[in-house]
Design an enzyme around this catalytic site. Structure first.
Site: not given
Length: 294
Positions: A74, A79, A150, A179, A192, A214
């Protein structure tokens, strides 16, 4: 028929995949134009000996190309998106990596699925991208300022959390103390964002997902918004800089810079083979239905 070929790196396990693809296309008289760095690597490894035409940027890809074939995982696909840019050339991923949400064609099925390509028995799935602008300007994100999966912000050189003031269409939403924060496209919701508790969206949904990383405020939950929303972020923290990532590309940005995230005016065309649909990929990769009681 004319196709572009791109790969990012070479592993021993990818050698049979590369050979199968080249043999198949040569046998079927398909013209192959190879990304220049990838072709040099294949020459060094003596995987191919024949001379091929090359390309090195999206400006060299036009409507004479049927598609771009990405060989890798992936990350290689992400890229490849930077090479295709706004050219409109469709992308098909051959999975030589591990998970393969984007690179959906598995090495065991290369000949079968490449035949679909020859016979043009495939569909195109249009994927939303996000663009990023920064005030003051940041040279590291000026040229390749778009992302398929993202755009995220996160702390840098510190274990302390950062504060992310977030505005939607200039209306204040929240100050996330966390975070970091992820702004995911439907394509990126299986990456993610998913690992941080975000929902999965099908690629055709016209929405984005804002997912905190988080968060210290336990009631700060992922939020689904319309994809035509203008998102503005102002990040502060104890360190002078924080990190901004566009898929796999990372840049350091000064504290209190203003980031503006919007949908790009162009989309990426992903090739979808009949036997490898998005829903089948979900079942396979996330092991849905694998409960032994079923």
């Amino acid at each position: 028929m004319k196709v572009a070929i791109y790969g990012q790196y070479y592993l021993v396990s990818t050698e049979p995949i590369i050979k199968d693809i080249f043999v198949f296309f040569n046998r079927n008289n398909v013209e192959m134009v190879i990304e220049s760095n990838f072709l040099n690597m294949l020459y060094e490894k003596k995987i191919v000996q024949k001379e091929y035409k090359t390309f090195s940027s999206h400006s060299e890809l036009d409507d004479s190309f049927e598609m771009l074939i990405s060989i890798g995982g992936d990350g290689t696909m992400l890229r490849a998106v930077t090479l295709v840019g706004n050219s409109g050339v469709p992308i098909l991923g051959i999975n030589a990596g591990r998970l393969g949400f984007l690179a959906t064609v598995q090495k065991e099925n290369i000949a079968e699925f490449m035949q679909f390509v020859i016979d043009k028995k495939y569909t195109l799935s249009k994927r939303t991208l996000l663009s990023l602008s920064c005030t003051p300007e940041n040279e590291a994100i000026q040229d390749l300022n778009f992302a398929l999966n993202e755009i995220s912000v996160s702390r840098k050189d510190s274990t302390s959390m950062i504060t992310i003031e977030t505005y939607l269409n200039d209306e204040f939403l929240n100050s996330y103390w966390a975070d970091g924060l992820i702004i995911a496209t439907p394509t990126g919701t299986t990456g993610y964002s998913l690992s941080c508790g975000g929902p999965i969206l099908t690629p055709d949904v016209k929405s984005l997902v804002i997912t905190p990383i988080a968060p210290h405020n336990l009631n700060a939950r992922p939020l689904v918004i319309s994809d035509d929303t203008k998102i503005r972020l102002r990040v502060t923290g104890r360190e002078e800089q924080y990190l901004v990532s566009l898929d796999s590309r990372i840049a350091a940005v000064k504290n209190e810079s203003i980031l503006t995230i919007t949908k790009t005016p162009f989309q990426i065309n992903m090739v979808e083979i009949p036997e490898e649909t998005f829903l089948k990929t979900l079942r396979t990769k996330l092991l849905w239905g694998e409960d032994r009681r079923n």
